[in-house]
Write an enzyme that holds these catalytic residues in place. Structure first.
Site, PDB file in Angstrom:
ATOM      1  N   ASP A  87       0.801  -1.230   0.000  1.00  0.00           N
ATOM      2  CA  ASP A  87       0.000   0.000   0.000  1.00  0.00           C
ATOM      3  C   ASP A  87       0.836   1.283   0.000  1.00  0.00           C
ATOM      4  O   ASP A  87       0.275   2.379   0.036  1.00  0.00           O
ATOM      5  CB  ASP A  87      -0.901   0.021   1.248  1.00  0.00           C
ATOM      6  CG  ASP A  87      -2.065  -0.925   1.094  1.00  0.00           C
ATOM      7  OD1 ASP A  87      -2.314  -1.366  -0.048  1.00  0.00           O
ATOM      8  OD2 ASP A  87      -2.720  -1.218   2.100  1.00  0.00           O
ATOM      9  N   TYR A 107      40.889   9.291  -8.138  1.00  0.00           N
ATOM     10  CA  TYR A 107      40.554   8.092  -7.369  1.00  0.00           C
ATOM     11  C   TYR A 107      41.728   7.122  -7.465  1.00  0.00           C
ATOM     12  O   TYR A 107      42.110   6.728  -8.560  1.00  0.00           O
ATOM     13  CB  TYR A 107      39.271   7.460  -7.925  1.00  0.00           C
ATOM     14  CG  TYR A 107      38.170   8.501  -8.109  1.00  0.00           C
ATOM     15  CD1 TYR A 107      37.333   8.857  -7.056  1.00  0.00           C
ATOM     16  CD2 TYR A 107      38.018   9.184  -9.321  1.00  0.00           C
ATOM     17  CE1 TYR A 107      36.356   9.840  -7.210  1.00  0.00           C
ATOM     18  CE2 TYR A 107      37.046  10.167  -9.487  1.00  0.00           C
ATOM     19  CZ  TYR A 107      36.224  10.487  -8.437  1.00  0.00           C
ATOM     20  OH  TYR A 107      35.280  11.472  -8.597  1.00  0.00           O
ATOM     21  N   ASP A 116      28.780  13.749  -1.769  1.00  0.00           N
ATOM     22  CA  ASP A 116      28.192  14.295  -2.999  1.00  0.00           C
ATOM     23  C   ASP A 116      26.694  14.345  -2.728  1.00  0.00           C
ATOM     24  O   ASP A 116      26.021  13.309  -2.726  1.00  0.00           O
ATOM     25  CB  ASP A 116      28.524  13.369  -4.175  1.00  0.00           C
ATOM     26  CG  ASP A 116      27.981  13.879  -5.515  1.00  0.00           C
ATOM     27  OD1 ASP A 116      27.112  14.783  -5.513  1.00  0.00           O
ATOM     28  OD2 ASP A 116      28.415  13.353  -6.557  1.00  0.00           O
ATOM     29  N   ARG A 140      36.720  14.187  -4.877  1.00  0.00           N
ATOM     30  CA  ARG A 140      35.986  14.913  -5.930  1.00  0.00           C
ATOM     31  C   ARG A 140      35.588  16.257  -5.341  1.00  0.00           C
ATOM     32  O   ARG A 140      35.282  16.350  -4.142  1.00  0.00           O
ATOM     33  CB  ARG A 140      34.763  14.129  -6.404  1.00  0.00           C
ATOM     34  CG  ARG A 140      33.998  14.832  -7.525  1.00  0.00           C
ATOM     35  CD  ARG A 140      33.004  13.935  -8.281  1.00  0.00           C
ATOM     36  NE  ARG A 140      31.946  13.382  -7.464  1.00  0.00           N
ATOM     37  CZ  ARG A 140      31.889  12.136  -7.022  1.00  0.00           C
ATOM     38  NH1 ARG A 140      32.871  11.286  -7.312  1.00  0.00           N
ATOM     39  NH2 ARG A 140      30.885  11.718  -6.290  1.00  0.00           N
ATOM     40  N   HIS A 162      20.971  15.605 -13.715  1.00  0.00           N
ATOM     41  CA  HIS A 162      21.638  15.526 -15.019  1.00  0.00           C
ATOM     42  C   HIS A 162      20.602  16.091 -15.985  1.00  0.00           C
ATOM     43  O   HIS A 162      19.767  15.372 -16.515  1.00  0.00           O
ATOM     44  CB  HIS A 162      22.001  14.083 -15.377  1.00  0.00           C
ATOM     45  CG  HIS A 162      23.092  13.535 -14.500  1.00  0.00           C
ATOM     46  ND1 HIS A 162      23.554  12.258 -14.580  1.00  0.00           N
ATOM     47  CD2 HIS A 162      23.820  14.113 -13.511  1.00  0.00           C
ATOM     48  CE1 HIS A 162      24.521  12.064 -13.690  1.00  0.00           C
ATOM     49  NE2 HIS A 162      24.693  13.174 -13.021  1.00  0.00           N
ATOM     50  N   GLU A 195      32.999  19.371  -6.426  1.00  0.00           N
ATOM     51  CA  GLU A 195      31.952  19.686  -7.404  1.00  0.00           C
ATOM     52  C   GLU A 195      31.238  20.971  -7.023  1.00  0.00           C
ATOM     53  O   GLU A 195      30.741  21.106  -5.905  1.00  0.00           O
ATOM     54  CB  GLU A 195      30.934  18.533  -7.467  1.00  0.00           C
ATOM     55  CG  GLU A 195      29.749  18.821  -8.381  1.00  0.00           C
ATOM     56  CD  GLU A 195      28.847  17.601  -8.578  1.00  0.00           C
ATOM     57  OE1 GLU A 195      28.773  16.757  -7.669  1.00  0.00           O
ATOM     58  OE2 GLU A 195      28.218  17.517  -9.648  1.00  0.00           O
ATOM     59  N   HIS A 218      28.050  18.280 -16.199  1.00  0.00           N
ATOM     60  CA  HIS A 218      26.807  17.982 -16.909  1.00  0.00           C
ATOM     61  C   HIS A 218      25.887  19.170 -16.717  1.00  0.00           C
ATOM     62  O   HIS A 218      26.071  19.961 -15.786  1.00  0.00           O
ATOM     63  CB  HIS A 218      26.171  16.697 -16.358  1.00  0.00           C
ATOM     64  CG  HIS A 218      26.044  16.666 -14.856  1.00  0.00           C
ATOM     65  ND1 HIS A 218      25.026  17.300 -14.181  1.00  0.00           N
ATOM     66  CD2 HIS A 218      26.823  16.114 -13.895  1.00  0.00           C
ATOM     67  CE1 HIS A 218      25.181  17.110 -12.871  1.00  0.00           C
ATOM     68  NE2 HIS A 218      26.268  16.410 -12.661  1.00  0.00           N
ATOM     69  N   GLU A 239      33.126  19.289 -11.863  1.00  0.00           N
ATOM     70  CA  GLU A 239      33.371  18.271 -10.845  1.00  0.00           C
ATOM     71  C   GLU A 239      34.515  17.315 -11.146  1.00  0.00           C
ATOM     72  O   GLU A 239      34.298  16.133 -11.387  1.00  0.00           O
ATOM     73  CB  GLU A 239      32.091  17.475 -10.590  1.00  0.00           C
ATOM     74  CG  GLU A 239      31.370  16.958 -11.833  1.00  0.00           C
ATOM     75  CD  GLU A 239      30.162  16.085 -11.455  1.00  0.00           C
ATOM     76  OE1 GLU A 239      30.327  15.196 -10.617  1.00  0.00           O
ATOM     77  OE2 GLU A 239      29.069  16.320 -11.988  1.00  0.00           O
ATOM     78  N   HIS A 289      35.580   9.846 -15.116  1.00  0.00           N
ATOM     79  CA  HIS A 289      34.284  10.450 -15.472  1.00  0.00           C
ATOM     80  C   HIS A 289      34.483  11.814 -16.105  1.00  0.00           C
ATOM     81  O   HIS A 289      35.593  12.344 -16.143  1.00  0.00           O
ATOM     82  CB  HIS A 289      33.345  10.518 -14.258  1.00  0.00           C
ATOM     83  CG  HIS A 289      33.863  11.287 -13.080  1.00  0.00           C
ATOM     84  ND1 HIS A 289      33.872  12.657 -13.042  1.00  0.00           N
ATOM     85  CD2 HIS A 289      34.376  10.869 -11.893  1.00  0.00           C
ATOM     86  CE1 HIS A 289      34.362  13.053 -11.878  1.00  0.00           C
ATOM     87  NE2 HIS A 289      34.686  12.001 -11.158  1.00  0.00           N
ATOM     88  N   ASP A 326      23.852  20.253  -6.778  1.00  0.00           N
ATOM     89  CA  ASP A 326      24.704  19.059  -6.888  1.00  0.00           C
ATOM     90  C   ASP A 326      26.118  19.455  -6.450  1.00  0.00           C
ATOM     91  O   ASP A 326      26.877  20.000  -7.242  1.00  0.00           O
ATOM     92  CB  ASP A 326      24.666  18.580  -8.349  1.00  0.00           C
ATOM     93  CG  ASP A 326      25.435  17.299  -8.573  1.00  0.00           C
ATOM     94  OD1 ASP A 326      25.909  16.691  -7.598  1.00  0.00           O
ATOM     95  OD2 ASP A 326      25.569  16.900  -9.754  1.00  0.00           O
ATOM     96  N   HIS A 341      29.515   5.407  -7.591  1.00  0.00           N
ATOM     97  CA  HIS A 341      28.081   5.503  -7.262  1.00  0.00           C
ATOM     98  C   HIS A 341      27.769   4.946  -5.875  1.00  0.00           C
ATOM     99  O   HIS A 341      26.694   4.415  -5.634  1.00  0.00           O
ATOM    100  CB  HIS A 341      27.241   4.788  -8.325  1.00  0.00           C
ATOM    101  CG  HIS A 341      27.156   5.566  -9.603  1.00  0.00           C
ATOM    102  ND1 HIS A 341      26.732   5.035 -10.787  1.00  0.00           N
ATOM    103  CD2 HIS A 341      27.453   6.868  -9.865  1.00  0.00           C
ATOM    104  CE1 HIS A 341      26.774   5.962 -11.740  1.00  0.00           C
ATOM    105  NE2 HIS A 341      27.211   7.078 -11.200  1.00  0.00           N
TER     106      HIS A 341
HETATM  107  N1  GLY Z   1      25.538  13.590  -8.041  1.00  0.00           N
HETATM  108  C1  GLY Z   1      25.500  13.195  -9.371  1.00  0.00           C
HETATM  109  C2  GLY Z   1      26.593  13.786 -10.133  1.00  0.00           C
HETATM  110  O1  GLY Z   1      27.474  14.372  -9.561  1.00  0.00           O
HETATM  111  O2  GLY Z   1      26.605  13.754 -11.317  1.00  0.00           O
HETATM  112 MN    MN Z   2      27.301  15.228  -7.647  1.00  0.00          MN
HETATM  113 MN    MN Z   3      27.224  16.167 -10.778  1.00  0.00          MN
END
Ligand code: GLY
Ligand code: MN
Ligand code: MN
Length: 465
Positions: free
Chosen positions: A40, A416, A264, A433, A369, A435, A362, A412, A358, A275, A247
């Protein structure tokens, strides 16, 4: 949210869509479906971004129809005292035209009956392709109903077109209202990062068992405290080596004295995402090796920020980042000069991928994104071919998007380092990272997320406080 006071904004956007539908065009945009979590319980409802962009309306079970002549029709949940007692107030089709500036509104129960009539005698039906499960089938059904009436002289639309491209281009440039919300969202998220940093140091110095979820709770507290509806995406709170899992989610790992923590996380405010990533020492003091890598990532981010300006291309910040990071990897022994050669060789053959896999950013907006083509539309016909140095495959490059004022994007870079005998041990298991969120301005870019410090010294000072 502020729908009714700003309804002219949404009306203007609908008019801009109408103007792009062509003679005989009609556009259909549903909001998101409600989703069951288990038995439910339902997932918290989140409206569809396209639908919200054109309506400011956050109720489920709603559809928008726009015709090329500028007429707009909303289908929404009817007033129903019994349902409203359980689920909350509904605007209802009687109030919707004046509250939302629609030409007309009907109960969503009348959708299947009214849609064929709206589609009749139109030439082209536009809707977002491949975004709403089952939508194509619904459109087919309505078109079949129109076709059943062709003997009576009705014309059936002959063309179906994807509405996403039209809306993506509009959403890519954020207007002043959107920028205002995004600034506020980023400010809230920045405060949340500060809170998590300070809490980490305080708990550790009090000898407490600090877990990733403790810091996740601090983020959520600050988001909600300032009116954010929910996190814009699942927060990453990664202690130590977990930062090397791109991730990773906030889990239950212990946060230890001497380790770095990568967070993050960003809130969503009134439909807009923020973000932000910060990486900080759990106890408030960087070790030597941590600081060296941190300063390298920050330098690469500064290079990317300098490259984020109108007239430059979307790839420019990424390329600036890669150059600084790769040089740093060579200088610090993360890449072996004898194996990878010069800086140019290391970039050409993507050796930096070992530690930076990466992209540097974005688009950011309603979706974290966000939508918007990364290819420059004015140069769509230009394609250059090259051989991929790693796979040997032919790659067809299209010109990267030219940055323009009002575009919002993240910057960002990261680094690593997984354990490897070829790498100095002092760097093992460090993941960093940084960002920030930027809006392209007339001459450069505005960083809207810098209320949380980013320089190593400033982070240490904050955490001492
Ligand atoms: N938090 C998702 C990214 O940094 O793209
Ligand atoms: Mn992020
Ligand atoms: Mn991001």
């Amino acid at each position: 949210m502020d729908t009714t006071t700003h309804f002219h904004l949404y009306a203007e956007r609908r008019a801009r869509v109408a103007a792009q539908l062509g003679a005989g065009g009609i556009a259909i945009v549903p909001t998101a479906p409600e989703r069951s979590r288990n038995r439910d319980s339902e997932f918290l409802f989140r409206h569809d971004s396209y639908f919200y962009y054109l309506t400011g309306f956050t109720e489920p079970n709603a559809w928008l129809v726009i015709t090329a002549d500028g007429e707009t029709t909303l289908f929404c949940q009817p007033k129903d005292l019994e349902r409203e007692i359980w689920d909350g107030i509904r605007m209802g089709p009687e109030a919707a035209p004046s509250h939302l500036g629609m030409s007309q509104a009907f109960s969503v129960a009348e959708l299947d009956q009214r849609l064929p009539r709206l589609l009749e005698n139109r030439h082209t039906v536009w809707y977002p392709f491949a975004t709403h499960k089952g939508l194509e089938g619904r459109v087919d059904g309505w078109l079949q109903s129109v076709r059943a009436r062709v003997r009576y002289g009705a014309l059936c639309p002959e063309v179906q077109r994807d509405l996403c491209g039209v809306l993506d281009e509009m959403r890519l440039i954020k207007d002043a209202h959107e920028q205002g919300i995004m600034r506020r969202a980023a400010r809230i998220s920045a405060r949340a990062h500060i809170r998590a940093m300070q809490r980490s140091a305080a708990m550790l110095s009090a000898g407490q068992d600090v877990r990733e979820y403790h810091l996740d709770a601090e983020l959520l507290h600050e988001f909600r405290q300032h009116g954010s509806q929910y996190p814009a995406y699942s927060s990453i709170v990664a202690a130590g080596a977990n930062a090397c899992v791109l991730h990773y989610r906030a889990d239950n790992a212990a946060i230890r004295d001497g380790e770095l923590v990568l967070i993050d996380a960003g809130c969503e405010l009134d439909g807009y995402a923020s973000d932000i990533t910060r990486t900080f020492p759990a106890n408030g003091r960087f070790t030597g090796p941590q600081r060296v890598l941190y300063d390298l990532v920050l330098a690469s981010q500064e290079a990317a920020i300098a490259a984020t300006q109108p007239g430059n291309r979307f790839v420019d910040p990424h390329e600036a980042t890669v150059k600084v990071l790769t040089q740093g990897m060579l200088d610090l022994g993360l890449l072996d000069k004898n194996q990878v050669g010069t800086l140019e060789d290391a970039i050409e053959h993507r050796h930096y991928f070992a530690h930076y896999m990466h992209r540097t950013g974005h688009w950011l907006g309603m979706d974290v994104h966000d939508c918007g083509s990364y290819v420059e539309p004015s140069e769509l016909g230009t394609v250059s071919e090259r051989k991929d140095p790693l796979s040997g495959e032919t790659i067809r490059d299209r010109p990267s998007r030219i940055l323009r004022p009002g575009m919002a994007l993240t910057i960002e870079p990261g680094l690593y380092v997984r354990p490897s005998d070829r790498i100095p041990r002092e760097f093992w298991n460090i993941g960093i990272r940084i960002e920030d969120d930027a809006i392209v301005t007339e001459h450069s870019c505005e960083l809207i997320s810098r209320d949380v410090p980013v320089k190593a010294d400033d982070i240490e000072a904050l955490m001492r406080g």
